[in-house]
Design a protein around this motif. Structure first.
Motif, PDB file in Angstrom:
ATOM      1  N   ILE A  28       0.745  -1.475  -0.592  1.00  0.00           N
ATOM      2  CA  ILE A  28       0.392   0.320  -0.370  1.00  0.00           C
ATOM      3  C   ILE A  28       1.172   1.074   0.060  1.00  0.00           C
ATOM      4  O   ILE A  28       2.170   1.290   1.139  1.00  0.00           O
ATOM      5  CB  ILE A  28      -1.069   0.419   1.413  1.00  0.00           C
ATOM      6  CG1 ILE A  28      -1.688  -1.127   1.415  1.00  0.00           C
ATOM      7  CG2 ILE A  28      -1.775   1.203   1.333  1.00  0.00           C
ATOM      8  CD1 ILE A  28      -2.842  -1.578   0.826  1.00  0.00           C
ATOM      9  N   ALA A  29       0.491   2.497  -1.055  1.00  0.00           N
ATOM     10  CA  ALA A  29       1.234   3.187  -0.989  1.00  0.00           C
ATOM     11  C   ALA A  29       0.493   4.254  -0.669  1.00  0.00           C
ATOM     12  O   ALA A  29      -0.478   4.562  -0.932  1.00  0.00           O
ATOM     13  CB  ALA A  29       1.903   3.617  -2.488  1.00  0.00           C
ATOM     14  N   VAL A  30       1.349   5.165  -0.093  1.00  0.00           N
ATOM     15  CA  VAL A  30       0.146   6.937   0.132  1.00  0.00           C
ATOM     16  C   VAL A  30       1.327   8.300   0.486  1.00  0.00           C
ATOM     17  O   VAL A  30       2.541   8.434   0.892  1.00  0.00           O
ATOM     18  CB  VAL A  30      -0.071   6.354   1.781  1.00  0.00           C
ATOM     19  CG1 VAL A  30       1.121   6.676   2.675  1.00  0.00           C
ATOM     20  CG2 VAL A  30      -1.268   7.821   2.376  1.00  0.00           C
ATOM     21  N   SER A  31       0.328   8.989   0.341  1.00  0.00           N
ATOM     22  CA  SER A  31       1.151  10.850  -0.372  1.00  0.00           C
ATOM     23  C   SER A  31       0.824  10.768   1.341  1.00  0.00           C
ATOM     24  O   SER A  31      -0.307  10.607   2.341  1.00  0.00           O
ATOM     25  CB  SER A  31      -0.192  11.075  -0.802  1.00  0.00           C
ATOM     26  OG  SER A  31       0.677  12.235  -1.084  1.00  0.00           O
ATOM     27  N   ILE A  32       2.073  11.216   1.784  1.00  0.00           N
ATOM     28  CA  ILE A  32       2.460  11.293   3.284  1.00  0.00           C
ATOM     29  C   ILE A  32       2.686  12.568   3.875  1.00  0.00           C
ATOM     30  O   ILE A  32       3.102  12.928   5.162  1.00  0.00           O
ATOM     31  CB  ILE A  32       4.067  10.052   3.680  1.00  0.00           C
ATOM     32  CG1 ILE A  32       4.186  10.034   5.241  1.00  0.00           C
ATOM     33  CG2 ILE A  32       4.558  11.189   2.745  1.00  0.00           C
ATOM     34  CD1 ILE A  32       2.802   9.625   5.647  1.00  0.00           C
ATOM     35  N   GLY A  33       2.679  13.715   2.800  1.00  0.00           N
ATOM     36  CA  GLY A  33       2.379  14.833   3.092  1.00  0.00           C
ATOM     37  C   GLY A  33       3.800  15.691   2.354  1.00  0.00           C
ATOM     38  O   GLY A  33       4.436  15.220   1.737  1.00  0.00           O
ATOM     39  N   PRO A  34       3.669  17.111   2.788  1.00  0.00           N
ATOM     40  CA  PRO A  34       2.735  17.727   3.053  1.00  0.00           C
ATOM     41  C   PRO A  34       1.459  17.904   2.667  1.00  0.00           C
ATOM     42  O   PRO A  34       1.948  17.795   1.930  1.00  0.00           O
ATOM     43  CB  PRO A  34       4.391  19.017   3.753  1.00  0.00           C
ATOM     44  CG  PRO A  34       4.745  19.217   2.417  1.00  0.00           C
ATOM     45  CD  PRO A  34       5.005  18.081   2.273  1.00  0.00           C
TER      46      PRO A  34
ATOM     47  N   VAL B 120       5.203   8.156   0.247  1.00  0.00           N
ATOM     48  CA  VAL B 120       5.759   8.813  -0.567  1.00  0.00           C
ATOM     49  C   VAL B 120       5.279  10.080  -0.646  1.00  0.00           C
ATOM     50  O   VAL B 120       4.033  11.081  -0.162  1.00  0.00           O
ATOM     51  CB  VAL B 120       5.159   8.847  -2.315  1.00  0.00           C
ATOM     52  CG1 VAL B 120       5.402   9.474  -3.345  1.00  0.00           C
ATOM     53  CG2 VAL B 120       4.941   7.074  -2.091  1.00  0.00           C
ATOM     54  N   PRO B 121       6.741  11.104  -0.327  1.00  0.00           N
ATOM     55  CA  PRO B 121       6.500  13.257  -0.242  1.00  0.00           C
ATOM     56  C   PRO B 121       5.438  12.989  -1.440  1.00  0.00           C
ATOM     57  O   PRO B 121       6.020  13.230  -2.935  1.00  0.00           O
ATOM     58  CB  PRO B 121       8.191  13.472  -0.355  1.00  0.00           C
ATOM     59  CG  PRO B 121       8.948  11.574  -0.186  1.00  0.00           C
ATOM     60  CD  PRO B 121       7.779  10.610  -0.735  1.00  0.00           C
TER      61      PRO B 121
ATOM     62  N   ILE C 142       8.443   2.878  -8.161  1.00  0.00           N
ATOM     63  CA  ILE C 142      10.008   2.944  -8.365  1.00  0.00           C
ATOM     64  C   ILE C 142      11.347   2.599  -7.484  1.00  0.00           C
ATOM     65  O   ILE C 142      12.146   2.343  -7.629  1.00  0.00           O
ATOM     66  CB  ILE C 142      10.602   3.900  -8.765  1.00  0.00           C
ATOM     67  CG1 ILE C 142       9.785   4.922 -10.430  1.00  0.00           C
ATOM     68  CG2 ILE C 142      11.477   5.098  -9.361  1.00  0.00           C
ATOM     69  CD1 ILE C 142       9.705   5.551 -10.539  1.00  0.00           C
ATOM     70  N   PHE C 143      10.633   2.971  -5.579  1.00  0.00           N
ATOM     71  CA  PHE C 143      11.649   3.541  -5.242  1.00  0.00           C
ATOM     72  C   PHE C 143      10.890   2.506  -4.151  1.00  0.00           C
ATOM     73  O   PHE C 143      11.594   2.352  -2.720  1.00  0.00           O
ATOM     74  CB  PHE C 143      11.350   4.501  -3.935  1.00  0.00           C
ATOM     75  CG  PHE C 143      12.184   5.616  -5.141  1.00  0.00           C
ATOM     76  CD1 PHE C 143      13.385   5.921  -5.019  1.00  0.00           C
ATOM     77  CD2 PHE C 143      11.271   6.456  -6.077  1.00  0.00           C
ATOM     78  CE1 PHE C 143      14.270   6.733  -5.484  1.00  0.00           C
ATOM     79  CE2 PHE C 143      12.033   7.445  -6.509  1.00  0.00           C
ATOM     80  CZ  PHE C 143      13.359   7.906  -6.711  1.00  0.00           C
ATOM     81  N   TYR C 144      10.705   1.287  -4.475  1.00  0.00           N
ATOM     82  CA  TYR C 144      10.324   0.370  -3.616  1.00  0.00           C
ATOM     83  C   TYR C 144      11.174  -0.123  -2.373  1.00  0.00           C
ATOM     84  O   TYR C 144      10.773  -0.540  -1.088  1.00  0.00           O
ATOM     85  CB  TYR C 144       9.835  -0.970  -4.405  1.00  0.00           C
ATOM     86  CG  TYR C 144       8.491  -1.783  -3.674  1.00  0.00           C
ATOM     87  CD1 TYR C 144       7.390  -1.985  -3.236  1.00  0.00           C
ATOM     88  CD2 TYR C 144       9.542  -3.031  -2.737  1.00  0.00           C
ATOM     89  CE1 TYR C 144       6.832  -2.806  -2.353  1.00  0.00           C
ATOM     90  CE2 TYR C 144       9.198  -4.094  -1.442  1.00  0.00           C
ATOM     91  CZ  TYR C 144       7.791  -3.944  -1.778  1.00  0.00           C
ATOM     92  OH  TYR C 144       6.443  -4.895  -1.284  1.00  0.00           O
ATOM     93  N   GLU C 145      12.099  -1.023  -2.960  1.00  0.00           N
ATOM     94  CA  GLU C 145      13.214  -1.654  -2.197  1.00  0.00           C
ATOM     95  C   GLU C 145      13.759  -0.109  -1.283  1.00  0.00           C
ATOM     96  O   GLU C 145      14.524  -1.076   0.187  1.00  0.00           O
ATOM     97  CB  GLU C 145      14.816  -1.786  -2.566  1.00  0.00           C
ATOM     98  CG  GLU C 145      14.259  -2.721  -3.762  1.00  0.00           C
ATOM     99  CD  GLU C 145      13.369  -4.367  -3.376  1.00  0.00           C
ATOM    100  OE1 GLU C 145      14.328  -4.481  -1.571  1.00  0.00           O
ATOM    101  OE2 GLU C 145      12.685  -4.781  -3.671  1.00  0.00           O
ATOM    102  N   ASP C 146      13.226   0.695  -1.458  1.00  0.00           N
ATOM    103  CA  ASP C 146      14.387   1.920  -0.869  1.00  0.00           C
ATOM    104  C   ASP C 146      13.203   2.478   0.735  1.00  0.00           C
ATOM    105  O   ASP C 146      13.308   3.166   1.747  1.00  0.00           O
ATOM    106  CB  ASP C 146      14.501   3.145  -1.405  1.00  0.00           C
ATOM    107  CG  ASP C 146      15.881   2.876  -2.392  1.00  0.00           C
ATOM    108  OD1 ASP C 146      17.158   1.561  -1.558  1.00  0.00           O
ATOM    109  OD2 ASP C 146      16.301   3.668  -2.890  1.00  0.00           O
ATOM    110  N   TRP C 147      12.164   2.277   0.392  1.00  0.00           N
ATOM    111  CA  TRP C 147      10.968   3.092   1.206  1.00  0.00           C
ATOM    112  C   TRP C 147       9.944   2.044   1.638  1.00  0.00           C
ATOM    113  O   TRP C 147       9.401   2.187   2.900  1.00  0.00           O
ATOM    114  CB  TRP C 147      10.125   4.414   0.323  1.00  0.00           C
ATOM    115  CG  TRP C 147      11.219   5.386  -0.079  1.00  0.00           C
ATOM    116  CD1 TRP C 147      12.039   5.440  -0.080  1.00  0.00           C
ATOM    117  CD2 TRP C 147      10.049   5.794  -1.544  1.00  0.00           C
ATOM    118  NE1 TRP C 147      12.230   6.899  -0.800  1.00  0.00           N
ATOM    119  CE2 TRP C 147      10.865   7.016  -1.625  1.00  0.00           C
ATOM    120  CE3 TRP C 147       9.083   6.667  -1.768  1.00  0.00           C
ATOM    121  CZ2 TRP C 147      11.294   7.906  -2.501  1.00  0.00           C
ATOM    122  CZ3 TRP C 147       8.771   7.962  -2.696  1.00  0.00           C
ATOM    123  CH2 TRP C 147       9.924   8.980  -2.863  1.00  0.00           C
ATOM    124  N   ALA C 148       9.830   1.315   1.437  1.00  0.00           N
ATOM    125  CA  ALA C 148       8.924  -0.276   2.286  1.00  0.00           C
ATOM    126  C   ALA C 148       9.082  -0.147   3.242  1.00  0.00           C
ATOM    127  O   ALA C 148      10.128  -0.025   3.700  1.00  0.00           O
ATOM    128  CB  ALA C 148       8.916  -1.181   1.348  1.00  0.00           C
TER     129      ALA C 148
END
Length: 213
Positions: A62-68, A95-96, A186-192
């Motif tokens: 699950i990806a989510v727009s995290i802000g601001p 995701v920023p 794209i950034f799955y491995e870094d951000w998950a």
């Protein structure tokens, strides 16, 4: 390995859910519905999944727009993401939000941008680009639009036209669950985050936010 990501955008008046597989959009349900995210998010998720011809069991993250962004909108989006992640045993990819806005204009590769908060307050962030992919330079900051107006010529803005004295050279970016999902891919491995129990929205604002903004 290909990942199927359900992505959520609720950082502004836009409410959206998309299904992304290996960086490709499979299905999306999205609309500008000011202060009605909580009422529509579950239905949009169901529509996006049906359009993608996938099922909940196919979702890998699950990806989510995290802000601001909107204080209430961010809480609703992350709360929904956590509920799904916990129920399905899935990681969350935060995701920023401003990075996703920059990515929406990747053909122009803007190096900075602003998004409206409330009154004359905006969020501002800078970016670098490599192979048409943006990366963040420093943390997002918040303040009066006058503080950033000179810097953003050639950058982007979201929902700031009414408070800008001149914006002829500033491109409009629009939030979308599609861009949240593609960046998450794209950034799955870094951000998950496999156990996102303590994940909170990136509010950033040094000023007091009004409830519902």
């Amino acid at each position: 390995m290909s990942k199927i990501i359900l992505s959520i955008e609720t950082s502004s008046s836009i409410c959206g859910v998309s299904i992304i597989e290996n960086g490709n959009l499979l299905g999306i349900a999205e609309k500008s519905i000011f202060r009605k995210h909580n009422e529509n998010l579950a239905g949009f998720a169901d529509k996006a999944i049906k359009k993608s011809n996938k099922s909940l069991g196919d979702i890998d993250a699950i990806a989510v727009s995290i802000g601001p962004g909107s204080f209430t909108g961010l809480r609703i989006g992350l709360g929904f993401a956590k509920g799904m992640a916990y129920a399905l045993g899935l990681p969350i990819i935060p995701v920023p939000t401003l990075l996703s806005l920059a990515f929406s204009l990747r053909e122009h590769q803007p190096f900075n941008g602003i998004a409206h908060s409330h009154s004359n307050k905006v969020f501002y962030q800078e970016f670098s680009w490599e192979n048409s992919i943006p990366k963040i330079i420093g943390k997002a900051v918040a303040g009066d639009i006058e503080r950033f107006s000179r810097n953003i010529q050639g950058g982007f803005q979201w929902n700031c036209a009414e408070i800008m004295s001149s914006h002829s050279e500033i491109k409009k970016a629009v939030p979308s669950a599609e861009f949240i999902g593609i960046l998450a891919s794209i950034f799955y491995e870094d951000w998950a985050i496999e156990t996102p129990y303590d994940l909170v929205p990136d509010y950033i604002a040094p000023f007091k936010m009004k409830h519902g903004e």
